[in-house]
Design a protein around this motif. Structure first.
Motif, short mmCIF file in Angstrom:
data_model
loop_
_atom_site.label_atom_id
_atom_site.label_comp_id
_atom_site.label_asym_id
_atom_site.label_seq_id
_atom_site.Cartn_x
_atom_site.Cartn_y
_atom_site.Cartn_z
N SER A 1 1.22 -4.67 -10.52
CA SER A 1 -0.07 -5.22 -10.11
C SER A 1 -0.16 -6.65 -10.62
N LYS B 1 -2.66 8.09 5.94
CA LYS B 1 -3.76 7.90 5.00
C LYS B 1 -3.25 7.20 3.75
N ASP B 2 -3.98 6.18 3.30
CA ASP B 2 -3.60 5.47 2.09
C ASP B 2 -3.77 6.37 0.87
N VAL B 3 -2.88 6.17 -0.10
CA VAL B 3 -2.95 6.84 -1.40
C VAL B 3 -3.33 5.79 -2.42
N SER B 4 -4.41 6.02 -3.14
CA SER B 4 -4.90 5.03 -4.08
C SER B 4 -3.98 4.92 -5.30
N THR B 5 -3.55 3.70 -5.61
CA THR B 5 -2.79 3.42 -6.83
C THR B 5 -3.25 2.06 -7.35
N PRO B 6 -3.01 1.76 -8.62
CA PRO B 6 -3.36 0.43 -9.14
C PRO B 6 -2.37 -0.66 -8.74
N THR C 1 -0.16 -3.29 -6.45
CA THR C 1 -0.25 -4.11 -5.25
C THR C 1 1.13 -4.52 -4.74
N GLY D 1 -2.82 12.91 -7.10
CA GLY D 1 -2.92 11.47 -6.96
C GLY D 1 -2.79 10.72 -8.26
N HIS E 1 0.86 -1.19 0.00
CA HIS E 1 0.00 0.00 0.00
C HIS E 1 0.89 1.24 0.00
#
Length: 640
Positions: free
Chosen positions: A331, A306-311, A313, A346, A294
C-alpha cells in the motif's frame, strides 16, 4: 516543533544503510499442501535469492543453503526458478544453471548435467516422474534455441517436447496429466505484442500429439494459461484492447470478464500469476485500473466479479488453494509483503515483509495519481510525491527540487505501492514524479502501443511535460529539475537530457545510449524489441542514429552521473564510458561510478548504498544544497 531548513538538506531516518540492511526482495510465493514457499532476494548476502519454507506452525527456514542462488538466466531476466510438489523442491541455481532437487531435510542434489542449457518455468509431471520446463540451449553459438523439454527427475535425461519457434513460456499440465498447454511467440514480437496459446494431448509415453492453437496471434497477447480443477483451460487475452479473462470450452473462447482494466501484466519474467482457482467455480484474481490494483472473486458459472477488500493498492503473484490465497501486496504506507488471505472471512495476514517498517509515518509522502496534458492533445499518467518530513519545513517561498523517475521496460508501469527509494528522496525534501509515459502497461493496449515506432519521442515528451505541468502548477522549482532512470528508463533519461533543455541534471543507471549497439548486441529475448519501438534494423538505421544520445553528445549540456555494472551483458559498460568521455571533453560536469561484479541491475548491498548516496551527493553539488547525511564524496569531472 519543526525546524526550518532548505529542501534537500533535511535529515531522514530512511537512510541508504537502512534500505540495504533491512530490506529484501520478495517473490514467487506458493502453496504446497499446508506449507508455503517464497523467494527472498537478500542484498546483505550479495543479492542471493534464497528459498524459504513456512510450516503450518508459523516457523520459517531457509531451504537453499549458501552458496545456492535460486535464479535462472533464461531470457536473462529469469523468473519461474523453482517449483515444489509434495515436499520435494526443484530449483535452478544461478552459478551453474543446473536443476537441483531438494528432498526434506536433505542437501540439494543436481538433476541435470553442467552444460550450456538453462531452465525456467518448470512444472512437475508426476505420472512420468519428470519436470516439464522451458529450456534455452546456448550450445550452438549465437542466439540460443528455445524449446519446451521434459527432464527425467532421476536421471536428468532431457527430451524435447515442443520446438521450432523463437520463444516458449508457461507449460501447464491439465489436472489429469493428459494435456499440455503452453505459450509461444515469434520475432519481432515481445510477449505483450502477440503470443499464441497452444494445447496438445499427451501419449502414454508423455510425448505431445495433435497440437492445436487455441488463441492468440501477431496482434493478440495471451497471458497465464491455467487449467481449472475440472480440466477447463483458462487464459488472459487483450483481444478487447484490455487484458481480460477467457476460457476455452467446447472448442471456443468464452469471455469471463468484460472490463476496461488489466487482469494481465507484461511478461518480462517467467512464472507470473494474477489469478488462481479456489475451486472449479471460484477464481481469486487481481486487476489494475487507473494505476491501482484490486483483488476480486470471479464466479465461473455466472461470470460475476466482486471485489475483495484488502488494504493493498498494489497486488501481484496470486496463488490460490481451497480456502486461502497468497499474493504479493503493498500500500502507499506499507511495504511489499507476502500476504495470505482467508477467502471465507476476508481476513489477511502478513507472512513476510520486504522491510520491517518501524518508521514513523510522519516521514512518508502519500502518492497523488495525476493525469496531465501531453504532446498531440493526449493525456499522460504519473504518480506525484511531495516532500514530507515531520521534523522540517522549508523556508517561506522556497519550492522543492523535482526528481522525475523514468521507469524501465519501457513496457512496464509504476504504481502507488510504498517505495523506500522514493521515500529516501521525499523525506530529504525532494519531490518525485514517477511517470507512466505512453507505452506503459496498465492503461490498455492503445496506450501501450502509443510508443510503437516512437521510443525516444513519446516517453521523452511525457517526462518533459509532466515536469512542466508541476512547475506551472507551482508545486516544484522549475529551475531545479532532475531526471533519473535505469536500463530503458536510462535511455529516456539520456534522451531527455540530450534533446530537450528542461532538466538541469540527471542520473543514468546502466542506461541505453547507443540504440544500434542494443539492436546488434543484446540477448535473444530483446534482440528484435526495437523493431517495434524504433523500426527495423538496419533498414531504418537513420532512426537509430537520430534518436541515440551517444550520437548527439554535442547537444547534451547539463551534468549527468552514470552508474554502471561492469558485467552487464544487456547494456555493456562501453556505452556509459563513451558518454562520460564525451562529456569530459566538452567540459560538462560528469561523474562515473562503475561496479565490479554487477550485471544489469545492482544486487549487492554495498553497491546499492553507494549508488543512492552518490546520486544524492551529485544533486547536492549541482543544485547547491548540502545533504544532512555523511557520505563518500563523488569525483565530478569539470566541476569546481
Amino acid at each position: 516543533m519543526k525546524e526550518t531548513a532548505p529542501y534537500g538538506t533535511w535529515k531522514s531516518p530512511i537512510t541508504s544503510d537502512l534500505i540495504v540492511s533491512e530490506s529484501i526482495g520478495l517473490g514467487g510465493a506458493r502453496f504446497d499442501g499446508e506449507e508455503i514457499y517464497w523467494l527472498e532476494m537478500r542484498p546483505s548476502e550479495g543479492g542471493r535469492n534464497v528459498l524459504v519454507r513456512r510450516t503450518p506452525d508459523g516457523s520459517q527456514t531457509d531451504v537453499t543453503p549458501p552458496p545456492f542462488n535460486v535464479r535462472t538466466r533464461v531470457h536473462e531476466y529469469g523468473g519461474g526458478s523453482f517449483t515444489v510438489h509434495d515436499g520435494i523442491v526443484y530449483i535452478a541455481n544461478f552459478d551453474d544453471q543446473r536443476l537441483y532437487r531438494i528432498r526434506p531435510d536433505e542437501k540439494p542434489e543436481a538433476v541435470t548435467e553442467k552444460d550450456d542449457r538453462r531452465f525456467a518455468d518448470f512444472v512437475v509431471d508426476e505420472r512420468h516422474n519428470r519436470l516439464i520446463a522451458v529450456c534455452e540451449d546456448h550450445s550452438g553459438g549465437g542466439h540460443p534455441d528455445n524449446m519446451i523439454v521434459a527432464v527425467d527427475a532421476e536421471t536428468g535425461q532431457i527430451t524435447t517436447l515442443v520446438s521450432g519457434n523463437d520463444f516458449y513460456a508457461a507449460p501447464r499440465l491439465s489436472p489429469d496429466g493428459n494435456r499440455l498447454a503452453w505459450l509461444t511467440w515469434h520475432h519481432p514480437n515481445m510477449p505483450w505484442d502477440g503470443t499464441e496459446l497452444w494445447t496438445a494431448g499427451l501419449r502414454p509415453d508423455g510425448t505431445p500429439e495433435t497440437p492445436e492453437r487455441v488463441a492468440g496471434g501477431p496482434t493478440e497477447s495471451i497471458f497465464q494459461p491455467e487449467w481449472s480443477p475440472d480440466g477447463i483451460l483458462y487464459f488472459i487475452s487483450d483481444r478487447s484492447g484490455w487484458w481480460n479473462i477467457y476460457r476455452w470450452k467446447d472448442g471456443q473462447a468464452e469471455t469471463m470478464t468484460r472490463m476496461e482494466a488489466e487482469f494481465g501484466e507484461p511478461q518480462w519474467v517467467f512464472g507470473m500469476s494474477t489469478y488462481g482457482f479456489e475451486s472449479p467455480d471460484q477464481i481469486i484474481c487481481t486487476y489494475s485500473r487507473e494505476g491501482m490494483s484490486h483483488l476480486a472473486r470471479l464466479d465461473t458459472r455466472t461470470a460475476d466479479l466482486k471485489d475483495v477488500s484488502t488494504p493493498c493498492t498494489s497486488i501481484g503473484a496470486v496463488h490460490v488453494r481451497p480456502g486461502q490465497s497468497l499474493f504479493s501486496g503493498a500500500s502507499p504506507t506499507e511495504p511489499r509483503a507476502v500476504v495470505r488471505l482467508d477467502t471465507a472471512t476476508g481476513e489477511t495476514e502478513i507472512l513476510r515483509q520486504s522491510f520491517d517498517n518501524r518508521i514513523d509515518p510522519g516521514y512518508f509522502s502519500i502518492p497523488e495519481p495525476i493525469d496531465y496534458p501531453t504532446t498531440g492533445g493526449e493525456t499522460a499518467h504519473a504518480i506525484f510525491y511531495l516532500p514530507k518530513n515531520k521534523d522540517y519545513r522549508a523556508p517561506a517561498g522556497e519550492k522543492p527540487p523535482l526528481l522525475v523517475f523514468s521507469h524501465g521496460g519501457p513496457t512496464a508501469a509504476v504504481g502507488s505501492a510504498f517505495n523506500l527509494t522514493i521515500q529516501y528522496w521525499t523525506s530529504r525534501g525532494i519531490a518525485v514524479l514517477d511517470v507512466n509515459y505512453g507505452g506503459s502497461t496498465g492503461y490498455g493496449r492503445e496506450y501501450r502501443e502509443r510508443l510503437r515506432g516512437k521510443w525516444g519521442i513519446v516517453d521523452v515528451d511525457d517526462c518533459v511535460n509532466g515536469a512542466g505541468y508541476l512547475a506551472d502548477r507551482g508545486d516544484v522549482d522549475g529551475d531545479r529539475l532532475a531526471i533519473r532512470g535505469g536500463s530503458a528508463g536510462g535511455f529516456t533519461t539520456l534522451a531527455v537530457l540530450t534533446f530537450r533543455e528542461v532538466f538541469k541534471a540527471g542520473a543514468s543507471y546502466f542506461g541505453v545510449s547507443d540504440l544500434e549497439a542494443l539492436a546488434r548486441d543484446t540477448h535473444k529475448f530483446e534482440s528484435r524489441y526495437l523493431d517495434g519501438l524504433v523500426g527495423p534494423y538496419p533498414e531504418r538505421k537513420d532512426l537509430y542514429m537520430e534518436r541515440a544520445p551517444i550520437h548527439a553528445v554535442d547537444r547534451l549540456s547539463c551534468p549527468v552521473i552514470f552508474l554502471q555494472g561492469l558485467e552487464d551483458k544487456i547494456v555493456p559498460p562501453n556505452q556509459a564510458e563513451t558518454m562520460v568521455e564525451a562529456l569530459r571533453k566538452k567540459g560538462i560536469p560528469v561523474a562515473y561510478i562503475p561496479f565490479e561484479g554487477e550485471q544489469h541491475g545492482f544486487r549487492r548491498s554495498e553497491n546499492i548504498k553507494r549508488a543512492m548516496d552518490a546520486e544524492l551527493y551529485f544533486y547536492g553539488r549541482i543544485f547547491g544544497f548540502a545533504p544532512a547525511d555523511e557520505m563518500e564524496p563523488v569525483e565530478i569531472f569539470n566541476f569546481k
